[in-house]
Design a protein around this motif. Structure first.
Motif, PDB file in Angstrom:
ATOM      1  N   ALA A  12       0.841  -1.199   0.000  1.00 23.90           N
ATOM      2  CA  ALA A  12       0.000   0.000   0.000  1.00 23.90           C
ATOM      3  C   ALA A  12       0.872   1.243   0.000  1.00 23.90           C
ATOM      4  CB  ALA A  12      -0.929   0.000   1.210  1.00 23.90           C
ATOM      5  N   GLY A  13       0.554   2.181  -0.864  1.00 23.86           N
ATOM      6  CA  GLY A  13       1.225   3.469  -0.868  1.00 23.86           C
ATOM      7  C   GLY A  13       2.504   3.519  -1.669  1.00 23.86           C
ATOM      8  N   ARG A  14       2.884   2.434  -2.325  1.00 19.01           N
ATOM      9  CA  ARG A  14       4.098   2.498  -3.130  1.00 19.01           C
ATOM     10  C   ARG A  14       3.938   1.654  -4.388  1.00 19.01           C
ATOM     11  NH1 ARG A  14       7.158  -2.164  -2.368  1.00 19.01           N
ATOM     12  NH2 ARG A  14       6.612  -3.441  -0.575  1.00 19.01           N
ATOM     13  N   ALA A  15       4.779   1.946  -5.363  1.00 24.91           N
ATOM     14  CA  ALA A  15       4.733   1.189  -6.608  1.00 24.91           C
ATOM     15  C   ALA A  15       5.293  -0.205  -6.390  1.00 24.91           C
ATOM     16  CB  ALA A  15       5.538   1.918  -7.685  1.00 24.91           C
ATOM     17  N   VAL A  16       4.727  -1.166  -7.097  1.00 26.72           N
ATOM     18  CA  VAL A  16       5.219  -2.535  -7.033  1.00 26.72           C
ATOM     19  C   VAL A  16       6.126  -2.752  -8.233  1.00 26.72           C
ATOM     20  CG1 VAL A  16       4.562  -4.959  -6.930  1.00 26.72           C
ATOM     21  CG2 VAL A  16       3.053  -3.218  -5.957  1.00 26.72           C
ATOM     22  N   ALA A  17       7.388  -3.017  -7.998  1.00 22.97           N
ATOM     23  CA  ALA A  17       8.353  -3.171  -9.078  1.00 22.97           C
ATOM     24  C   ALA A  17       8.926  -4.578  -9.058  1.00 22.97           C
ATOM     25  CB  ALA A  17       9.464  -2.142  -8.945  1.00 22.97           C
ATOM     26  N   ALA A  18       9.528  -4.981 -10.157  1.00 25.54           N
ATOM     27  CA  ALA A  18      10.171  -6.293 -10.245  1.00 25.54           C
ATOM     28  C   ALA A  18      11.547  -6.105 -10.869  1.00 25.54           C
ATOM     29  CB  ALA A  18       9.330  -7.242 -11.090  1.00 25.54           C
ATOM     30  N   ASP A  19      12.533  -6.786 -10.327  1.00 28.99           N
ATOM     31  CA  ASP A  19      13.886  -6.689 -10.852  1.00 28.99           C
ATOM     32  C   ASP A  19      14.311  -7.930 -11.614  1.00 28.99           C
ATOM     33  OD1 ASP A  19      14.487  -4.106  -9.888  1.00 28.99           O
ATOM     34  OD2 ASP A  19      14.737  -4.929  -7.867  1.00 28.99           O
ATOM     35  N   GLY A 360      14.254  -7.997 -23.178  1.00 23.75           N
ATOM     36  CA  GLY A 360      14.942  -6.751 -22.896  1.00 23.75           C
ATOM     37  C   GLY A 360      14.401  -6.061 -21.660  1.00 23.75           C
ATOM     38  N   THR A 361      14.794  -4.814 -21.487  1.00 21.01           N
ATOM     39  CA  THR A 361      14.352  -3.991 -20.358  1.00 21.01           C
ATOM     40  C   THR A 361      13.933  -2.632 -20.890  1.00 21.01           C
ATOM     41  OG1 THR A 361      15.848  -5.131 -18.831  1.00 21.01           O
ATOM     42  CG2 THR A 361      15.019  -2.982 -18.149  1.00 21.01           C
ATOM     43  N   LEU A 362      12.759  -2.180 -20.491  1.00 22.79           N
ATOM     44  CA  LEU A 362      12.212  -0.901 -20.943  1.00 22.79           C
ATOM     45  C   LEU A 362      12.483   0.157 -19.880  1.00 22.79           C
ATOM     46  CD1 LEU A 362      10.500   0.345 -23.272  1.00 22.79           C
ATOM     47  CD2 LEU A 362       8.478  -0.173 -21.894  1.00 22.79           C
ATOM     48  N   ARG A 363      12.973   1.325 -20.321  1.00 21.21           N
ATOM     49  CA  ARG A 363      13.298   2.398 -19.372  1.00 21.21           C
ATOM     50  C   ARG A 363      12.631   3.707 -19.820  1.00 21.21           C
ATOM     51  NH1 ARG A 363      17.209   0.099 -16.303  1.00 21.21           N
ATOM     52  NH2 ARG A 363      18.412  -1.572 -17.295  1.00 21.21           N
ATOM     53  N   PRO A 364      12.364   4.592 -18.874  1.00 24.15           N
ATOM     54  CA  PRO A 364      11.728   5.870 -19.230  1.00 24.15           C
ATOM     55  C   PRO A 364      12.614   6.699 -20.148  1.00 24.15           C
ATOM     56  CG  PRO A 364      11.715   5.512 -16.843  1.00 24.15           C
ATOM     57  CD  PRO A 364      12.617   4.477 -17.430  1.00 24.15           C
ATOM     58  N   ASP A 365      11.963   7.547 -20.936  1.00 23.22           N
ATOM     59  CA  ASP A 365      12.632   8.537 -21.789  1.00 23.22           C
ATOM     60  C   ASP A 365      13.497   7.916 -22.883  1.00 23.22           C
ATOM     61  OD1 ASP A 365      11.508  10.647 -20.275  1.00 23.22           O
ATOM     62  OD2 ASP A 365      13.082  10.388 -18.766  1.00 23.22           O
ATOM     63  N   THR A 394       3.106   1.892 -12.739  1.00 24.20           N
ATOM     64  CA  THR A 394       2.184   0.787 -12.535  1.00 24.20           C
ATOM     65  C   THR A 394       0.858   1.367 -12.081  1.00 24.20           C
ATOM     66  OG1 THR A 394       2.907   0.503 -10.248  1.00 24.20           O
ATOM     67  CG2 THR A 394       3.997  -0.846 -11.902  1.00 24.20           C
ATOM     68  N   PRO A 395      -0.251   0.853 -12.611  1.00 25.71           N
ATOM     69  CA  PRO A 395      -1.551   1.428 -12.272  1.00 25.71           C
ATOM     70  C   PRO A 395      -2.089   0.841 -10.982  1.00 25.71           C
ATOM     71  CG  PRO A 395      -1.843  -0.309 -13.875  1.00 25.71           C
ATOM     72  CD  PRO A 395      -0.378  -0.225 -13.609  1.00 25.71           C
ATOM     73  N   PHE A 396      -2.877   1.634 -10.302  1.00 28.17           N
ATOM     74  CA  PHE A 396      -3.624   1.125  -9.158  1.00 28.17           C
ATOM     75  C   PHE A 396      -4.872   1.977  -9.014  1.00 28.17           C
ATOM     76  CE2 PHE A 396      -4.360  -0.847  -5.055  1.00 28.17           C
ATOM     77  CZ  PHE A 396      -3.955  -2.129  -5.349  1.00 28.17           C
ATOM     78  N   GLY A 397      -5.993   1.442  -9.477  1.00 26.94           N
ATOM     79  CA  GLY A 397      -7.180   2.260  -9.570  1.00 26.94           C
ATOM     80  C   GLY A 397      -6.905   3.397 -10.534  1.00 26.94           C
ATOM     81  N   LYS A 398      -7.224   4.625 -10.137  1.00 30.19           N
ATOM     82  CA  LYS A 398      -6.976   5.787 -10.984  1.00 30.19           C
ATOM     83  C   LYS A 398      -5.557   6.307 -10.846  1.00 30.19           C
ATOM     84  CE  LYS A 398     -11.743   7.472 -11.178  1.00 30.19           C
ATOM     85  NZ  LYS A 398     -12.640   8.621 -10.924  1.00 30.19           N
ATOM     86  N   GLN A 399      -4.797   5.773  -9.897  1.00 33.90           N
ATOM     87  CA  GLN A 399      -3.438   6.250  -9.677  1.00 33.90           C
ATOM     88  C   GLN A 399      -2.473   5.635 -10.688  1.00 33.90           C
ATOM     89  OE1 GLN A 399      -2.345   5.200  -5.714  1.00 33.90           O
ATOM     90  NE2 GLN A 399      -3.985   6.356  -4.737  1.00 33.90           N
ATOM     91  N   GLN A 400      -1.399   6.377 -10.981  1.00 36.34           N
ATOM     92  CA  GLN A 400      -0.274   5.857 -11.744  1.00 36.34           C
ATOM     93  C   GLN A 400       0.970   6.079 -10.902  1.00 36.34           C
ATOM     94  OE1 GLN A 400      -0.171   4.210 -14.613  1.00 36.34           O
ATOM     95  NE2 GLN A 400      -2.379   4.324 -15.018  1.00 36.34           N
ATOM     96  N   ARG A 401       1.582   4.977 -10.454  1.00 37.32           N
ATOM     97  CA  ARG A 401       2.737   5.093  -9.564  1.00 37.32           C
ATOM     98  C   ARG A 401       4.017   4.851 -10.363  1.00 37.32           C
ATOM     99  NH1 ARG A 401       0.054   1.397  -4.750  1.00 37.32           N
ATOM    100  NH2 ARG A 401      -1.468   2.952  -4.055  1.00 37.32           N
ATOM    101  N   PRO A 402       4.939   5.813 -10.378  1.00 36.66           N
ATOM    102  CA  PRO A 402       6.118   5.712 -11.246  1.00 36.66           C
ATOM    103  C   PRO A 402       7.045   4.569 -10.856  1.00 36.66           C
ATOM    104  CG  PRO A 402       6.283   7.612  -9.784  1.00 36.66           C
ATOM    105  CD  PRO A 402       4.898   7.070  -9.610  1.00 36.66           C
ATOM    106  N   VAL A 403       7.670   3.963 -11.875  1.00 33.94           N
ATOM    107  CA  VAL A 403       8.705   2.945 -11.674  1.00 33.94           C
ATOM    108  C   VAL A 403       9.891   3.307 -12.553  1.00 33.94           C
ATOM    109  CG1 VAL A 403       7.123   1.084 -11.042  1.00 33.94           C
ATOM    110  CG2 VAL A 403       7.680   1.444 -13.441  1.00 33.94           C
ATOM    111  N   THR A 404      11.038   2.761 -12.224  1.00 34.71           N
ATOM    112  CA  THR A 404      12.274   3.146 -12.915  1.00 34.71           C
ATOM    113  C   THR A 404      12.540   2.308 -14.160  1.00 34.71           C
ATOM    114  OG1 THR A 404      13.532   1.638 -11.486  1.00 34.71           O
ATOM    115  CG2 THR A 404      13.332   3.957 -10.783  1.00 34.71           C
TER     116      THR A 404
END
Length: 732
Positions: A12-19, A360-365, A394-404
């Protein structure tokens, strides 16, 4: 699986990321509308600690069905992603609509997932469309499990529903569809109904009590073990039958007690291979509770039994020019290959693309290559462009939580891909690749629309192009014959959502108008006509006379123009003018305003004036001659006939054939396709199948699908043709 009882702080309250791909599980929820998929997603999110109370994220929104249209319609209409964290794993839960009109969203979910969880309501059972999706998953070997919901219903019977599931899904091997847990009911209430308060693990023989709102493990009473003995023995035999250890069955039948850990390991391998399909039970958490019944067991199955992205077969990949490219499955260091599985527009963020990374790996920008091929027949032009992607989240409801970043095997939302459409491939700018598209259903319900006002007309084209870019199961047609804008949809609910999105998202109000079928006209017999265009009003006049003969030709011949003028009665420079005039009139029609086809028009004679004859005069004379010839004979109205193939369950073949006959259809034959299915082939006038997508679903209880293809135009029955002529006369 079934032995763990841990407390998880959740995400809760943070983005869920995978490495790493090994820590990712992608699971799609499948089931008919009302089976409880969305409620189950919210229960799983609550148990994993991703929401603060049942179905709620921190901003008060729901984790699923957060679109305004979904709120109004009280059902899912689009694919949604709810990522949660459990035991160190990132679980991407894909919630799909259960209504048949949104099967395109379901297919996108199947493409993005590595396993499927079939949600079955204990009060409704298994419908035909759910069986069809099971068969699709079976054909590609996708691992599956079944979860039974709505156990709180008055007549819900878990054991009976398990039997129904084995019958529906285990045609080849009913012993491969077996429960892992049995529900335990508490004391009867005043209404005589005993609620389900816990589960008993058939392998671990542990009792998991949810009565307090949180899972508590204990030992079952001696009186409860005999209750599970038969189901436990059958489960063990089913697991052993799928074991790679061929000695295990002999040892078990010889009386040896097989270690529970060995059974669980074999079970997890069989589930991941797609050869064993466990049945579980689940219920949402009560008000104030932390965990819903069966949710811990489901999360354990997903993390322990469902496959990793490494085990997902790599879809076909080629270079842009079509050369096959072999890639290692789920290689985080390999060439970038990702696919847009869903496109949506946010009023604040703009276009958001839900992407599955396959390599591969997708990165911002980053600047990526966007390739879209193979959907030109649905209004999607082929394209190859470079685009700079925006933020990843990553989406969560209407939120979009940034990931690297997003590694191979993961799902992520990408912002600001202005040209990317659903089904497009993202790859490295210097190594552009293309993924084989997934199978999508053909939209077969035509909806003709027109702008409500001049202001709407100015915005209509852009709104429609965005709508079609988001939804590849929708086809946009600009019909040149009827001059109508037609949205081809999967059903009424699909079209309702599309029109609502046009209005609410893109500010375009449209009106639905009757869909017109592309008719043709032709001559029934040979006829002659004389066109005389002579006018004198001072200065240069207009003078042209031509005589023609029109005769019918076989279907598909088009219009043939023949010059048989002798002696220069019509000067050579004006013969093309006559042809231009008769062809222009043929395109407008001669009786009801539909194009004239399949005739030979022969120019026989005419007259000209040395001063007053002109190109325009002979064009007009040619048109007049054709109209006069039409008045000398019967004109057939030709209607398009479609070749229709219907794949239907054997139980409904008779009803389908009878219905096709009532639509003036000619049944050409039938053939058996697999077990319990029949393919019916027929030719049916397109006038009669405008709403067939809706009617067939009702007729077959969702067990049939059909395809249509243009066959030819043929004469319409006289009584129907006369009605069309009368309507054309009234409108003119």
């Amino acid at each position: 699986m079934g032995d763990k009882a841990q407390t998880h702080p959740g995400a809760a309250g943070r983005a869920v990321a995978a490495d790493h791909p090994a820590s990712v599980r992608n699971v799609v929820l499948v089931g008919h509308s009302g089976s409880g998929k969305t409620t189950l997603v919210e229960a799983l999110a609550l148990t994993a600690g991703a929401v603060n109370r049942a179905g709620r994220v921190e901003d008060g929104g729901t984790v699923s069905d957060y679109d305004e249209i979904e709120h109004r319609q009280q059902r899912s209409v689009q694919l949604s992603l709810a990522p949660v964290e459990w035991d160190g794993f990132k679980i991407n839960i894909l919630d799909t609509p259960g209504y048949a009109d949104f099967v395109g969203e379901l297919r996108a979910g199947l493409r993005a997932a590595d396993a499927a969880l079939f949600v079955v309501s204990a009060s409704d059972g298994v419908d035909g469309s759910t069986r069809m999706v099971w068969e699709e998953c079976q054909a590609v070997g996708m691992p599956r499990a079944i979860v039974i919901t709505h156990l709180e219903a008055a007549r819900a019977d878990f054991e009976e529903m398990t039997r129904v599931c084995a019958e529906a899904f285990g045609a080849d091997d009913p012993d491969a569809v077996l429960p892992l847990y049995l529900p335990l009911r508490g004391p009867e209430g005043p209404d005589g109904h005993a609620p389900v308060t816990g589960l008993i693990g058939l392998l671990s023989q542990k009792l998991f009590d949810y009565a307090s709102g949180e899972r508590k493990e204990s030992e079952p009473g001696e009186d409860q073990l005999p209750h599970i003995a038969e189901a436990r023995n059958r489960l063990i035999e089913g697991i052993i039958a799928e074991s790679e250890d061929e000695t295990l069955m002999d040892r078990y039948l010889g009386g040896e007690q097989i270690d529970v850990k060995t059974l669980i390991d074999d079970l997890e391998r069989a589930v991941a291979r797609g050869t064993f399909f466990p049945v579980l039970a689940a219920a949402p958490a009560a008000e104030g509770a932390r965990q819903g019944l069966g949710t811990v067991e489901l999360l354990e199955l997903i993390t322990g039994g469902f496959p990793t992205p490494f085990e997902h077969p790599m879809p076909g990949v080629t270079t842009i020019d079509g050369k096959p490219r072999e890639l290692k499955a789920c290689d985080t260091g390999g060439p970038l290959v990702a696919e847009v599985v869903k496109t949506a527009s946010d009023p604040y963020v703009g276009r958001i693309s839900l992407v599955r990374v396959f390599s591969g790996t997708l990165r911002p920008d980053e600047t990526v290559h966007v390739s879209g091929h193979g959907l030109a027949d649905r209004g999607h032009e082929d394209h190859d462009v470079d685009e700079r992607i925006g933020a990843l989240s990553t989406p969560f409801g209407k939120q979009q939580r940034p990931v690297t970043h997003a590694v191979a095997g993961d799902l992520v939302c990408v912002a600001k891909l202005g040209r990317a459409e659903t089904g497009d491939t993202l790859s490295a700018k210097d190594d552009p690749l293309l993924m084989e598209p997934w199978q999508m259903p053909d939209p077969l319900l035509p909806v003709a629309i027109q702008a409500h006002s001049k202001a709407d007309e100015d915005k209509l084209s852009q709104g429609l192009s965005r709508l079609v870019a988001e939804d590849p199961t929708m086809r946009l047609e600009q019909n040149q014959d009827t001059h109508q804008v037609v949205l081809w949809c999967l059903g009424e609910a699909h079209s309702d959502v599309a029109l609502e999105r046009l209005r609410s998202r893109y500010g375009v109000q449209v009106d639905v108008v009757p869909h017109r079928v592309s008719l043709r006209e032709t001559f029934a017999t040979k006829a002659a006509g004389r066109g005389r265009h002579v006018k004198q009003s001072g200065g240069h006049g207009q003078y042209a006379i031509c005589e023609i003969e029109v005769e019918p030709l076989p279907g598909g011949s088009g219009i043939e123009f023949v010059d048989k003028v002798v002696g220069g009665a019509v000067p050579r420079q004006f013969i093309p003018s006559v042809e231009k005039g008769v062809r222009a009139q043929a395109a407008k029609g001669v009786v009801a305003g539909y194009p004239l086809v399949d005739v030979r028009i022969t120019l026989l004679d005419g007259k000209a004036h040395s001063v007053d004859s002109s190109d325009a005069a002979f064009q007009t004379a040619g048109a007049l001659a054709l109209r006069e010839a039409a008045g000398q004979t019967r004109i057939h109205l030709l209607e398009p006939v479609a070749e229709v193939t219907v794949l239907v369950a054997d139980d409904y073949v008779g009803a389908v054939m009878s219905d096709l006959s009532s639509r003036r259809g000619r049944v050409l034959g039938t053939e058996q396709v697999g077990s319990g299915r029949t393919l019916v082939r027929a030719e049916v006038p397109e006038f009669e199948i405008g709403r067939y997508a809706i009617d067939l679903r009702s007729l077959s209880h969702g067990t049939a699908r059909f395809d249509r293809a243009y066959a030819r135009h043929e004469p319409m029955p006289p009584q129907i043709a006369e009605r069309i002529r009368e309507q054309a006369g009234e409108s003119s």
